[in-house]
Write a protein that holds these residues in place. Structure first.
Motif, mmCIF file in Angstrom:
data_model
loop_
_atom_site.group_PDB
_atom_site.id
_atom_site.type_symbol
_atom_site.label_atom_id
_atom_site.label_comp_id
_atom_site.label_asym_id
_atom_site.label_seq_id
_atom_site.Cartn_x
_atom_site.Cartn_y
_atom_site.Cartn_z
ATOM 1 N N ARG A 62 23.915 -87.263 -19.264
ATOM 2 C CA ARG A 62 22.649 -86.612 -19.248
ATOM 3 C C ARG A 62 21.815 -86.894 -18.252
ATOM 4 O O ARG A 62 21.449 -87.938 -18.003
ATOM 5 C CB ARG A 62 21.919 -86.602 -20.757
ATOM 6 C CG ARG A 62 21.006 -85.357 -20.649
ATOM 7 C CD ARG A 62 20.418 -85.209 -21.990
ATOM 8 N NE ARG A 62 18.948 -84.677 -21.894
ATOM 9 C CZ ARG A 62 18.254 -84.164 -22.869
ATOM 10 N NH1 ARG A 62 18.606 -84.671 -24.071
ATOM 11 N NH2 ARG A 62 17.147 -83.580 -22.839
ATOM 12 N N ASP A 63 21.598 -85.762 -17.434
ATOM 13 C CA ASP A 63 20.557 -85.921 -16.150
ATOM 14 C C ASP A 63 20.610 -87.069 -15.459
ATOM 15 O O ASP A 63 19.842 -88.034 -15.369
ATOM 16 C CB ASP A 63 18.968 -85.979 -16.875
ATOM 17 C CG ASP A 63 18.895 -84.619 -17.570
ATOM 18 O OD1 ASP A 63 19.217 -83.636 -17.352
ATOM 19 O OD2 ASP A 63 18.082 -84.659 -18.599
ATOM 20 N N ARG A 64 21.927 -87.265 -14.780
ATOM 21 C CA ARG A 64 22.268 -88.124 -13.956
ATOM 22 C C ARG A 64 22.240 -89.917 -14.352
ATOM 23 O O ARG A 64 22.274 -90.701 -13.686
ATOM 24 C CB ARG A 64 21.233 -88.328 -12.638
ATOM 25 C CG ARG A 64 21.047 -86.909 -11.915
ATOM 26 C CD ARG A 64 20.408 -86.888 -10.890
ATOM 27 N NE ARG A 64 20.283 -85.996 -10.066
ATOM 28 C CZ ARG A 64 19.351 -85.697 -9.093
ATOM 29 N NH1 ARG A 64 18.427 -86.337 -8.642
ATOM 30 N NH2 ARG A 64 19.460 -84.360 -8.466
ATOM 31 N N VAL A 65 22.592 -89.832 -15.672
ATOM 32 C CA VAL A 65 22.772 -91.070 -16.387
ATOM 33 C C VAL A 65 23.769 -91.240 -17.306
ATOM 34 O O VAL A 65 23.921 -90.075 -18.264
ATOM 35 C CB VAL A 65 21.326 -91.718 -17.161
ATOM 36 C CG1 VAL A 65 21.710 -93.085 -17.729
ATOM 37 C CG2 VAL A 65 20.320 -91.769 -16.243
ATOM 38 N N TYR A 66 24.940 -92.081 -17.161
ATOM 39 C CA TYR A 66 25.822 -92.298 -18.197
ATOM 40 C C TYR A 66 25.319 -93.149 -19.185
ATOM 41 O O TYR A 66 24.772 -94.113 -19.106
ATOM 42 C CB TYR A 66 27.170 -92.969 -17.618
ATOM 43 C CG TYR A 66 27.692 -91.634 -16.649
ATOM 44 C CD1 TYR A 66 28.972 -90.950 -17.179
ATOM 45 C CD2 TYR A 66 27.312 -91.538 -15.202
ATOM 46 C CE1 TYR A 66 29.315 -89.795 -16.356
ATOM 47 C CE2 TYR A 66 28.021 -90.745 -14.551
ATOM 48 C CZ TYR A 66 28.980 -89.786 -15.251
ATOM 49 O OH TYR A 66 29.629 -88.876 -14.259
ATOM 50 N N TYR A 67 25.667 -92.934 -20.430
ATOM 51 C CA TYR A 67 25.301 -93.847 -21.859
ATOM 52 C C TYR A 67 26.743 -94.115 -22.457
ATOM 53 O O TYR A 67 27.711 -93.635 -22.675
ATOM 54 C CB TYR A 67 24.661 -92.947 -22.762
ATOM 55 C CG TYR A 67 23.236 -92.505 -21.983
ATOM 56 C CD1 TYR A 67 22.148 -93.513 -22.180
ATOM 57 C CD2 TYR A 67 23.012 -91.390 -21.635
ATOM 58 C CE1 TYR A 67 20.858 -92.872 -21.569
ATOM 59 C CE2 TYR A 67 21.742 -90.901 -20.983
ATOM 60 C CZ TYR A 67 20.850 -91.757 -21.016
ATOM 61 O OH TYR A 67 19.580 -91.395 -20.410
ATOM 62 N N ARG A 68 26.869 -95.435 -22.521
ATOM 63 C CA ARG A 68 27.957 -95.944 -23.130
ATOM 64 C C ARG A 68 27.595 -96.817 -24.546
ATOM 65 O O ARG A 68 26.804 -97.924 -24.422
ATOM 66 C CB ARG A 68 28.780 -96.771 -22.061
ATOM 67 C CG ARG A 68 30.230 -97.464 -22.517
ATOM 68 C CD ARG A 68 30.818 -98.311 -21.721
ATOM 69 N NE ARG A 68 31.913 -98.744 -21.932
ATOM 70 C CZ ARG A 68 32.445 -99.565 -21.601
ATOM 71 N NH1 ARG A 68 32.356 -100.227 -20.175
ATOM 72 N NH2 ARG A 68 33.833 -100.081 -21.989
ATOM 73 N N TRP A 69 28.371 -96.306 -25.653
ATOM 74 C CA TRP A 69 28.027 -97.076 -26.855
ATOM 75 C C TRP A 69 29.190 -98.197 -27.082
ATOM 76 O O TRP A 69 30.377 -97.984 -26.929
ATOM 77 C CB TRP A 69 28.171 -96.393 -28.070
ATOM 78 C CG TRP A 69 27.966 -96.844 -29.356
ATOM 79 C CD1 TRP A 69 29.110 -97.057 -30.019
ATOM 80 C CD2 TRP A 69 26.950 -97.461 -29.728
ATOM 81 N NE1 TRP A 69 28.579 -97.819 -31.449
ATOM 82 C CE2 TRP A 69 27.241 -97.996 -31.134
ATOM 83 C CE3 TRP A 69 25.636 -97.638 -29.518
ATOM 84 C CZ2 TRP A 69 26.507 -98.450 -32.150
ATOM 85 C CZ3 TRP A 69 24.824 -98.303 -30.415
ATOM 86 C CH2 TRP A 69 25.317 -98.781 -31.449
ATOM 87 N N ARG A 80 26.982 -94.385 -12.826
ATOM 88 C CA ARG A 80 28.521 -94.153 -12.526
ATOM 89 C C ARG A 80 29.235 -94.046 -13.685
ATOM 90 O O ARG A 80 29.022 -94.980 -14.629
ATOM 91 C CB ARG A 80 29.136 -94.980 -11.708
ATOM 92 C CG ARG A 80 28.418 -94.968 -10.175
ATOM 93 C CD ARG A 80 29.059 -96.288 -9.194
ATOM 94 N NE ARG A 80 30.486 -96.389 -9.402
ATOM 95 C CZ ARG A 80 31.362 -95.584 -8.680
ATOM 96 N NH1 ARG A 80 30.692 -94.839 -7.557
ATOM 97 N NH2 ARG A 80 32.485 -95.647 -8.640
ATOM 98 N N HIS A 81 30.150 -93.369 -13.987
ATOM 99 C CA HIS A 81 31.184 -93.373 -15.093
ATOM 100 C C HIS A 81 31.785 -94.662 -15.555
ATOM 101 O O HIS A 81 32.418 -94.910 -16.371
ATOM 102 C CB HIS A 81 31.864 -91.928 -15.289
ATOM 103 C CG HIS A 81 33.000 -92.184 -14.304
ATOM 104 N ND1 HIS A 81 32.902 -91.760 -13.182
ATOM 105 C CD2 HIS A 81 34.406 -92.718 -14.684
ATOM 106 C CE1 HIS A 81 34.009 -91.937 -12.442
ATOM 107 N NE2 HIS A 81 34.958 -92.263 -13.423
ATOM 108 N N ASP A 82 32.334 -95.378 -14.302
ATOM 109 C CA ASP A 82 33.376 -96.271 -14.431
ATOM 110 C C ASP A 82 32.583 -97.897 -14.119
ATOM 111 O O ASP A 82 33.323 -98.670 -13.790
ATOM 112 C CB ASP A 82 34.143 -95.992 -13.229
ATOM 113 C CG ASP A 82 33.654 -95.841 -11.884
ATOM 114 O OD1 ASP A 82 32.467 -95.844 -11.715
ATOM 115 O OD2 ASP A 82 34.544 -95.968 -10.878
ATOM 116 N N GLY A 83 31.049 -97.908 -14.145
ATOM 117 C CA GLY A 83 30.608 -99.336 -14.255
ATOM 118 C C GLY A 83 29.520 -99.534 -13.635
ATOM 119 O O GLY A 83 28.768 -98.554 -13.233
ATOM 120 N N GLY A 84 29.220 -100.712 -13.370
ATOM 121 C CA GLY A 84 27.859 -101.159 -12.998
ATOM 122 C C GLY A 84 26.740 -100.941 -14.131
ATOM 123 O O GLY A 84 25.717 -100.448 -14.157
#
Length: 113
Positions: A62-69, A80-84
């Protein structure tokens, strides 16, 4: 008298063609947020109010930020969707807070929500 009615009809007729459409079901089209980059496939989840990244479990956008649980240590975020990934929630969208509930942190300090 007929001319007056014809005049009124001529003025009102174009207005009858104007319609207003209000989309009450947010599931068909996402709201005006930044769309995710094309590197991944996604779908809009109106209940969570975020994009769900397909093929990546517990990954949202959402809004230029990926969130991972991650079950064992909570939320991470990245541009980025793949890291950092960085630990913490970085202003977690409210729908994600509702879905996952309050995070119980086993680590001391840093991030979270």
């Amino acid at each position: 008298m007929k001319r007056r009615y014809l005049l009124y009809l001529g003025l009102l007729l174009p207005l009858a063609a104007c319609t207003l459409h209000v989309d009450g079901d947010r599931g068909y089209a996402p709201p005006p947020h930044y769309a995710p980059p094309p590197q991944v496939e996604w779908r809009w989840d109106p209940d969570l109010d975020v994009y769900v990244v397909l093929g990546w479990p517990h990954l949202y956008y959402r809004d230029r930020v990926y969130y991972r649980w991650r079950d064992h240590d909570g939320w991470y975020w990245s541009d980025r969707h793949d890291g950092g990934w960085s630990r913490g929630s970085k202003q977690l969208p409210p729908g994600l807070s509702k879905k996952y509930g309050k995070q119980r942190r086993s680590y001391g300090g840093g991030g979270g929500y």
